[in-house]
Each structure stands twice: as C-alpha cells, then as structure tokens.
Scaffold this motif. Structure first.
Motif, PDB file in Angstrom:
ATOM      1  N   MET A   1     -44.060   0.168 -23.049  1.00  0.00           N
ATOM      2  CA  MET A   1     -45.344   0.591 -23.246  1.00  0.00           C
ATOM      3  C   MET A   1     -46.050   0.721 -21.784  1.00  0.00           C
ATOM      4  N   THR A   2     -46.599   2.013 -21.504  1.00  0.00           N
ATOM      5  CA  THR A   2     -47.174   2.269 -20.225  1.00  0.00           C
ATOM      6  C   THR A   2     -48.579   1.665 -20.212  1.00  0.00           C
ATOM      7  N   GLN A   3     -48.719   0.938 -18.764  1.00  0.00           N
ATOM      8  CA  GLN A   3     -50.054  -0.118 -18.885  1.00  0.00           C
ATOM      9  C   GLN A   3     -51.080   0.790 -18.513  1.00  0.00           C
ATOM     10  N   LEU A   4     -52.417   0.602 -18.948  1.00  0.00           N
ATOM     11  CA  LEU A   4     -53.584   1.586 -18.694  1.00  0.00           C
ATOM     12  C   LEU A   4     -53.716   2.055 -17.279  1.00  0.00           C
ATOM     13  N   ASN A   5     -53.612   1.255 -16.368  1.00  0.00           N
ATOM     14  CA  ASN A   5     -53.691   1.804 -14.971  1.00  0.00           C
ATOM     15  C   ASN A   5     -52.623   1.138 -14.307  1.00  0.00           C
ATOM     16  N   PRO A   6     -51.417   1.789 -13.980  1.00  0.00           N
ATOM     17  CA  PRO A   6     -50.420   1.522 -13.272  1.00  0.00           C
ATOM     18  C   PRO A   6     -50.506   1.329 -11.693  1.00  0.00           C
ATOM     19  N   PHE A   7     -51.992   1.872 -11.383  1.00  0.00           N
ATOM     20  CA  PHE A   7     -51.960   1.597  -9.761  1.00  0.00           C
ATOM     21  C   PHE A   7     -52.976   0.689  -9.554  1.00  0.00           C
ATOM     22  N   SER A   8     -53.404  -0.346 -10.503  1.00  0.00           N
ATOM     23  CA  SER A   8     -54.023  -1.449 -10.406  1.00  0.00           C
ATOM     24  C   SER A   8     -53.267  -2.640  -9.594  1.00  0.00           C
ATOM     25  N   LEU A   9     -53.940  -3.477  -8.756  1.00  0.00           N
ATOM     26  CA  LEU A   9     -53.497  -4.341  -8.186  1.00  0.00           C
ATOM     27  C   LEU A   9     -54.281  -5.729  -8.402  1.00  0.00           C
ATOM     28  N   SER A  10     -55.013  -5.753  -9.423  1.00  0.00           N
ATOM     29  CA  SER A  10     -55.770  -6.735  -9.947  1.00  0.00           C
ATOM     30  C   SER A  10     -54.912  -8.166 -10.127  1.00  0.00           C
ATOM     31  N   GLY A  11     -55.461  -9.031  -9.145  1.00  0.00           N
ATOM     32  CA  GLY A  11     -54.923 -10.357  -9.326  1.00  0.00           C
ATOM     33  C   GLY A  11     -53.429 -10.496  -8.485  1.00  0.00           C
ATOM     34  N   LYS A  12     -52.722  -9.439  -7.784  1.00  0.00           N
ATOM     35  CA  LYS A  12     -51.561  -9.481  -6.951  1.00  0.00           C
ATOM     36  C   LYS A  12     -52.116  -9.962  -5.620  1.00  0.00           C
ATOM     37  N   HIS A  13     -51.149 -10.791  -5.055  1.00  0.00           N
ATOM     38  CA  HIS A  13     -51.292 -11.591  -3.855  1.00  0.00           C
ATOM     39  C   HIS A  13     -50.408 -10.688  -2.834  1.00  0.00           C
ATOM     40  N   ILE A  14     -51.193  -9.958  -1.888  1.00  0.00           N
ATOM     41  CA  ILE A  14     -50.533  -9.392  -0.862  1.00  0.00           C
ATOM     42  C   ILE A  14     -50.784  -9.952   0.495  1.00  0.00           C
ATOM     43  N   LEU A  15     -49.545 -10.041   1.196  1.00  0.00           N
ATOM     44  CA  LEU A  15     -49.695 -10.272   2.708  1.00  0.00           C
ATOM     45  C   LEU A  15     -49.990  -9.014   3.502  1.00  0.00           C
ATOM     46  N   VAL A  16     -50.744  -9.091   4.542  1.00  0.00           N
ATOM     47  CA  VAL A  16     -50.974  -7.902   5.494  1.00  0.00           C
ATOM     48  C   VAL A  16     -50.904  -8.203   6.702  1.00  0.00           C
ATOM     49  N   THR A  17     -49.876  -7.821   7.518  1.00  0.00           N
ATOM     50  CA  THR A  17     -49.622  -8.091   8.783  1.00  0.00           C
ATOM     51  C   THR A  17     -50.496  -7.119   9.855  1.00  0.00           C
ATOM     52  N   GLY A  18     -50.893  -7.505  10.974  1.00  0.00           N
ATOM     53  CA  GLY A  18     -51.436  -6.555  11.789  1.00  0.00           C
ATOM     54  C   GLY A  18     -53.001  -6.231  11.289  1.00  0.00           C
ATOM     55  N   ALA A  19     -53.472  -7.125  10.612  1.00  0.00           N
ATOM     56  CA  ALA A  19     -54.747  -7.045   9.715  1.00  0.00           C
ATOM     57  C   ALA A  19     -56.063  -7.344  10.599  1.00  0.00           C
ATOM     58  N   SER A  20     -55.885  -7.530  12.148  1.00  0.00           N
ATOM     59  CA  SER A  20     -57.030  -7.720  12.740  1.00  0.00           C
ATOM     60  C   SER A  20     -57.692  -6.539  13.350  1.00  0.00           C
ATOM     61  N   SER A  21     -56.892  -5.074  13.125  1.00  0.00           N
ATOM     62  CA  SER A  21     -57.543  -4.004  13.465  1.00  0.00           C
ATOM     63  C   SER A  21     -56.932  -2.966  12.986  1.00  0.00           C
ATOM     64  N   GLY A  22     -57.152  -1.672  13.088  1.00  0.00           N
ATOM     65  CA  GLY A  22     -56.825  -0.301  12.810  1.00  0.00           C
ATOM     66  C   GLY A  22     -56.208  -0.342  11.207  1.00  0.00           C
ATOM     67  N   ILE A  23     -55.031   0.283  11.072  1.00  0.00           N
ATOM     68  CA  ILE A  23     -54.473   0.396   9.904  1.00  0.00           C
ATOM     69  C   ILE A  23     -54.264  -0.880   8.979  1.00  0.00           C
ATOM     70  N   GLY A  24     -53.668  -1.897   9.502  1.00  0.00           N
ATOM     71  CA  GLY A  24     -53.544  -3.129   9.087  1.00  0.00           C
ATOM     72  C   GLY A  24     -55.062  -3.662   8.311  1.00  0.00           C
ATOM     73  N   ARG A  25     -56.016  -3.538   8.878  1.00  0.00           N
ATOM     74  CA  ARG A  25     -57.463  -4.131   8.532  1.00  0.00           C
ATOM     75  C   ARG A  25     -57.861  -3.039   7.413  1.00  0.00           C
ATOM     76  N   ASP A  26     -57.785  -1.852   7.583  1.00  0.00           N
ATOM     77  CA  ASP A  26     -58.032  -0.770   6.622  1.00  0.00           C
ATOM     78  C   ASP A  26     -57.336  -1.082   5.359  1.00  0.00           C
ATOM     79  N   VAL A  27     -56.122  -1.216   5.423  1.00  0.00           N
ATOM     80  CA  VAL A  27     -55.151  -1.412   4.294  1.00  0.00           C
ATOM     81  C   VAL A  27     -55.914  -2.696   3.612  1.00  0.00           C
ATOM     82  N   ALA A  28     -55.985  -3.614   4.407  1.00  0.00           N
ATOM     83  CA  ALA A  28     -56.196  -4.756   3.524  1.00  0.00           C
ATOM     84  C   ALA A  28     -57.552  -4.820   2.833  1.00  0.00           C
ATOM     85  N   ILE A  29     -58.611  -4.181   3.674  1.00  0.00           N
ATOM     86  CA  ILE A  29     -59.815  -3.909   3.175  1.00  0.00           C
ATOM     87  C   ILE A  29     -59.753  -3.204   1.565  1.00  0.00           C
ATOM     88  N   TRP A  30     -58.860  -2.033   1.800  1.00  0.00           N
ATOM     89  CA  TRP A  30     -58.832  -1.111   0.290  1.00  0.00           C
ATOM     90  C   TRP A  30     -58.129  -1.960  -0.598  1.00  0.00           C
TER      91      TRP A  30
END
Length: 253
Positions: A1-30
């Motif tokens: 069964m296809t989930q309602l929103n397959p793009f959802s990241l709700s509750g996912k734990h994500i590690l983001v490196t380079g998160a102090s600036s630039g692409i890394g920071r804005d990826v983390a924010i989004w």
C-alpha cells in the motif's frame, strides 16, 4: 500500500555534516521543517549553535567533529546513535573547493582536498553501516558537484575529488543494498554560497559572469539542493540508489 505522503520525513533521525554554513545548514533547516530530527555536525561549535537555533521542531543535537584529525569516527558515530536513536539518513555536505591553478597546487593542497571531500565520505559510509547505527531502509546522500563530469580552470583537485565521490557512491550502493542502505549523491551546479565569492575572487568578475551564463537557469540556491536531499532521504526514493542526481540549472545540458 502506498503511504499517504511518501516524501515525509516525520520522525526520521538525520545526520547532516557541514551544518554550520552554506548547503549543509540550509539542508538541515529544510529537513527539520519536514519533521526530521537533526544531528548537526561541523567543526565550529558557535556556528553549529547558530544553525541549531534556526531549526524547527524538537530533539535536535550538535556534534563537533573534525574529520581530518585522523581519528576513526566509527566508535564516535556508534556512541551518538546509542545515546539518541539509530539514524534513518545521512547527508554529507562538508567539503572544500580551494581553487588553485595547477602550477601553484602543492601536494599538501591536493591531499587536503582529497581528505576533506573523499576520505571523510568513506569514513562516514563505513561508520554509518555499523550494526545499531542505522535503521533498516536508511539512506546516505553525499554532496558531489557537476565538476565530477565537467571541468573549470583552477579546480583540478575539486573536480578529481567529486569524480571520486560519485564512483564511491556507485560501489557503496551495490555493496550496501543487501544491508538495506541506499547510497546516492547530489551533483549541484554553482549554488549561491560563500564559496561563490571565493571562486569569483580568484577567477574575476568577468569569468564568473561567463560561468553563470553557462547555467541556463542561472546559479542555484541552497534550497534547491535541500529539496533534492529531501527526496533521496524519503520513502519516495525507495528504488533509487547508486546515482548522482544532477541539480544544475542546465549546466551539463
């Protein structure tokens, strides 16, 4: 069964490196806006805290790590996962460009680019796949560049390093598929960050304008990369592995 929103990241734990600036920071924010819990990683604790303040939601943490100090990060990542929760995804955005003409490129300059852009990615992939560090159906995303497939003056080391990143992604994807880990890259064109200012100071305003004109849709923004990362981390990309998603405003076309 296809989930309602397959793009959802709700509750996912994500590690983001380079998160102090630039692409890394804005990826983390989004990603935080999409419901993910973020572990922010970089070398500068004050800038990491500034990034943390920009995230939405609760439960986010910061980790100060230097991938170039020669330490095996496997035990560190295992301890982070055990203290919080296993990861569902990793975005490795830490990297350097360091433009330099070939005639002026020293061996130490070359090796720093390779260590920062390639060896760090290998170390993270190796650490991430450990038992207890990641959940089933997890996703690794490395930030590559269109320079893996094209060249620009003064970027020999950078081009070589990003080519290596994409080769590493393909090999890791094949090997880790049986462990339930997808591995992909995002290959942006030139994105408007402080790195663009550094490149312009080296090549000059006229050359920079010529480079911009080779992007039919103009230079990109950090959120363009963040949206691509969102897709590759989400269940919507469950059948996508071993590829480099080009996000370049038409540069390679």
């Amino acid at each position: 069964m296809t989930q309602l929103n397959p793009f959802s990241l709700s509750g996912k734990h994500i590690l983001v490196t380079g998160a102090s600036s630039g692409i890394g920071r804005d990826v983390a924010i989004w990603l935080s806006k999409q419901g993910a819990v973020i572990t922010l990683v970089a070398r500068d604790v004050e800038r990491l805290k500034a990034s943390l303040d920009l995230l939405e939601g609760m439960g986010h943490t910061v980790e100060v790590v230097d991938f170039l100090d020669g330490t095996d990060i496997s035990q560190w990542l295992k301890s982070v996962a055990s203290l919080s929760s296993p990861f569902d995804g990793l975005v490795h955005a830490a990297g350097v460009q360091m433009p330099m003409p070939i005639r002026a490129t020293s061996l130490s300059h070359w090796e720093k680019i390779m260590s920062t852009n390639v060896t760090s990615g290998f170390s993270l992939i190796k650490a991430f796949r450990q038992k207890g560090v990641c959940n089933p159906d997890s996703s690794i995303v490395l930030i590559s560049s269109v320079m893996a497939q094209a060249g620009e003056p003064a970027l020999l080391g950078y081009c070589a390093s990003k080519g290596a990143v994409e080769s590493m992604v393909r090999a890791a994807a094949v090997e880790l598929a049986r462990e339930g880990i997808r591995v992909n890259a995002i290959a942006p064109g030139i994105v408007q960050t402080e790195l663009v200012d550094t490149l312009q100071s080296l090549v000059g305003a006229d050359s920079m304008k010529a480079i911009e004109q080779r992007h039919p849709l103009g230079f990109g923004k950090t959120e363009d990369v963040a949206y691509a990362a969102n897709y590759l981390l989400s269940p919507a990309a469950r059948w996508v592995t071993g590829t480099a998603m080009v996000v370049d405003g038409g540069y390679l076309a």
